[in-house]
Scaffold this active site. Structure first.
Site, short mmCIF file in Angstrom:
data_model
loop_
_atom_site.label_atom_id
_atom_site.label_comp_id
_atom_site.label_asym_id
_atom_site.label_seq_id
_atom_site.Cartn_x
_atom_site.Cartn_y
_atom_site.Cartn_z
N LYS A 8 0.82 -1.22 0.00
CA LYS A 8 0.00 0.00 0.00
C LYS A 8 0.85 1.27 0.00
O LYS A 8 0.67 2.14 -0.83
CB LYS A 8 -0.88 0.07 1.26
CG LYS A 8 -1.97 -0.95 1.36
CD LYS A 8 -2.90 -0.62 2.53
CE LYS A 8 -2.21 -0.65 3.89
NZ LYS A 8 -1.79 -1.98 4.34
N ARG A 83 -10.39 1.13 7.54
CA ARG A 83 -9.98 -0.23 7.82
C ARG A 83 -11.08 -1.04 8.50
O ARG A 83 -10.87 -2.22 8.79
CB ARG A 83 -8.79 -0.19 8.78
CG ARG A 83 -7.47 -0.60 8.16
CD ARG A 83 -6.43 -0.35 9.25
NE ARG A 83 -5.23 -1.08 9.12
CZ ARG A 83 -4.08 -0.56 8.68
NH1 ARG A 83 -4.02 0.66 8.22
NH2 ARG A 83 -2.99 -1.28 8.70
N ARG A 118 11.29 -5.63 5.36
CA ARG A 118 10.95 -4.20 5.20
C ARG A 118 11.74 -3.32 6.17
O ARG A 118 11.89 -3.64 7.34
CB ARG A 118 9.45 -4.04 5.47
CG ARG A 118 9.00 -2.60 5.48
CD ARG A 118 7.56 -2.50 5.13
NE ARG A 118 6.67 -2.86 6.21
CZ ARG A 118 5.35 -2.84 6.09
NH1 ARG A 118 4.78 -2.52 4.95
NH2 ARG A 118 4.59 -3.19 7.12
N ARG A 151 10.07 -1.52 11.61
CA ARG A 151 8.93 -1.16 12.44
C ARG A 151 8.75 -2.19 13.55
O ARG A 151 8.88 -3.38 13.32
CB ARG A 151 7.67 -1.11 11.59
CG ARG A 151 7.54 0.17 10.82
CD ARG A 151 6.44 0.11 9.81
NE ARG A 151 5.20 -0.46 10.32
CZ ARG A 151 4.07 -0.48 9.60
NH1 ARG A 151 4.05 0.01 8.38
NH2 ARG A 151 2.98 -1.02 10.10
N ARG A 162 -1.73 -9.00 12.86
CA ARG A 162 -2.20 -7.95 11.94
C ARG A 162 -2.90 -8.57 10.73
O ARG A 162 -3.88 -8.04 10.24
CB ARG A 162 -1.03 -7.07 11.50
CG ARG A 162 -0.53 -6.16 12.61
CD ARG A 162 0.83 -5.55 12.32
NE ARG A 162 0.83 -4.70 11.14
CZ ARG A 162 1.90 -4.47 10.39
NH1 ARG A 162 3.06 -5.04 10.68
NH2 ARG A 162 1.81 -3.69 9.35
P1 AMP Z 1 -0.10 0.68 8.73
O1 AMP Z 1 1.15 1.47 8.64
O2 AMP Z 1 -1.17 1.19 7.79
O3 AMP Z 1 0.13 -0.80 8.60
O4 AMP Z 1 -0.67 0.91 10.22
C1 AMP Z 1 0.05 0.52 11.36
C2 AMP Z 1 -0.86 0.38 12.56
O5 AMP Z 1 -1.50 1.63 12.83
C3 AMP Z 1 -1.99 -0.61 12.40
O6 AMP Z 1 -1.59 -1.93 12.69
C4 AMP Z 1 -3.01 -0.07 13.41
O7 AMP Z 1 -2.63 -0.39 14.74
C5 AMP Z 1 -2.84 1.43 13.26
N1 AMP Z 1 -3.75 1.97 12.21
C6 AMP Z 1 -3.39 2.55 11.03
N2 AMP Z 1 -4.48 2.92 10.32
C7 AMP Z 1 -5.56 2.56 11.08
C8 AMP Z 1 -6.96 2.66 10.90
N3 AMP Z 1 -7.49 3.20 9.79
N4 AMP Z 1 -7.76 2.18 11.90
C9 AMP Z 1 -7.25 1.64 13.02
N5 AMP Z 1 -5.95 1.51 13.24
C10 AMP Z 1 -5.09 1.97 12.30
#
Ligand code: AMP
Length: 207
Positions: A8, A83, A118, A151, A162
């Site tokens: 993404k 999400r 990553r 990360r 996740r």
């Molecule tokens: P990402 O970088 O998009 O994988 O997001 C990392 C983490 O941030 C996720 O595992 C969630 O804990 C939190 N997060 C990011 N976007 C959302 C969202 N739209 N709703 C809820 N939690 C989010």
């Protein structure tokens, strides 16, 4: 949309460059809130660490503020939001009309391989991969020379959590957007190189 490791963030960067619009990544916004130690960061940290979603009300307030900013007027690309169904409904009731939804689909084994290699540059959100997209100099960001990091939530047991959360809470959004009037849903095969996947997305969006 896409599972963790689907690409993404990487594809969002290419798309926003091409379209001249901003990338709105809730994950990046939350990580910088955690780093700055703000109240939002303190609320979000334990959920993120454990691979759980941050509560909807927190995320919805965050995204509403972000989309109200001047740089979103020309359009924006949402990366990692919505999400959950309540998040998608909140966007809809706020009158935010999405023109297209792109889902990137990748087999689970490949997701784990991608995530374990990553590395990111926290300040810019730039993403590298040890095998697929290495930096020019190992361990440092190409533009700034600053160190790359893994990360915290890219550790294997958290990644599994996740992926499960994605399947349970986010995947139902595909059906939601399939029947949403005015939204073009593009389900893209996310296997292959970054360039191959980018080509599929650009051609689906006629770019
Ligand atoms: P990402 O970088 O998009 O994988 O997001 C990392 C983490 O941030 C996720 O595992 C969630 O804990 C939190 N997060 C990011 N976007 C959302 C969202 N739209 N709703 C809820 N939690 C989010």
């Amino acid at each position: 949309m896409g599972a963790p490791g689907a690409g993404k963030g990487t594809q969002a960067q290419a798309l926003t460059r091409r379209l001249g619009i901003v990338q709105v990544s809730t994950g990046d916004m939350l990580r910088s809130a955690v780093q700055s130690g703000s109240e939002l960061g303190r609320k979000a940290q334990s959920f993120m660490r454990n691979g759980e979603l941050v509560p909807d009300d927190v995320i919805i307030a965050l995204i509403e503020q972000r989309l109200a900013r001047e740089d979103c007027r020309k359009g924006f690309l949402l990366d990692g939001f919505p999400r959950t169904l309540p998040q998608a409904r909140a966007l809809d009731s706020a009158g935010v009309a999405l023109s297209a939804v792109v889902t990137i689909e990748v087999a689970p084994g490949e997701l784990v391989r991608r995530i374990s290699g990553r590395r990111t540059h926290p300040a810019s959100g730039r993403v590298y991969h040890l095998d697929d997209a290495p930096p020019q100099t190992p361990g440092v960001d190409d533009d700034t020379g600053e160190p790359l990091v893994q990360r915290e939530d890219d550790r294997e047991e958290i990644v599994r959590r996740r992926l499960k959360v994605y399947g349970e809470q986010t995947l139902p959004l595909v059906a939601f957007y399939r029947q949403q009037p005015g939204v073009a849903l593009h389900q893209i095969d996310g296997n292959g190189t970054v360039e191959e996947v980018r080509g599929r997305i650009f051609s689906a969006l006629r770019l």
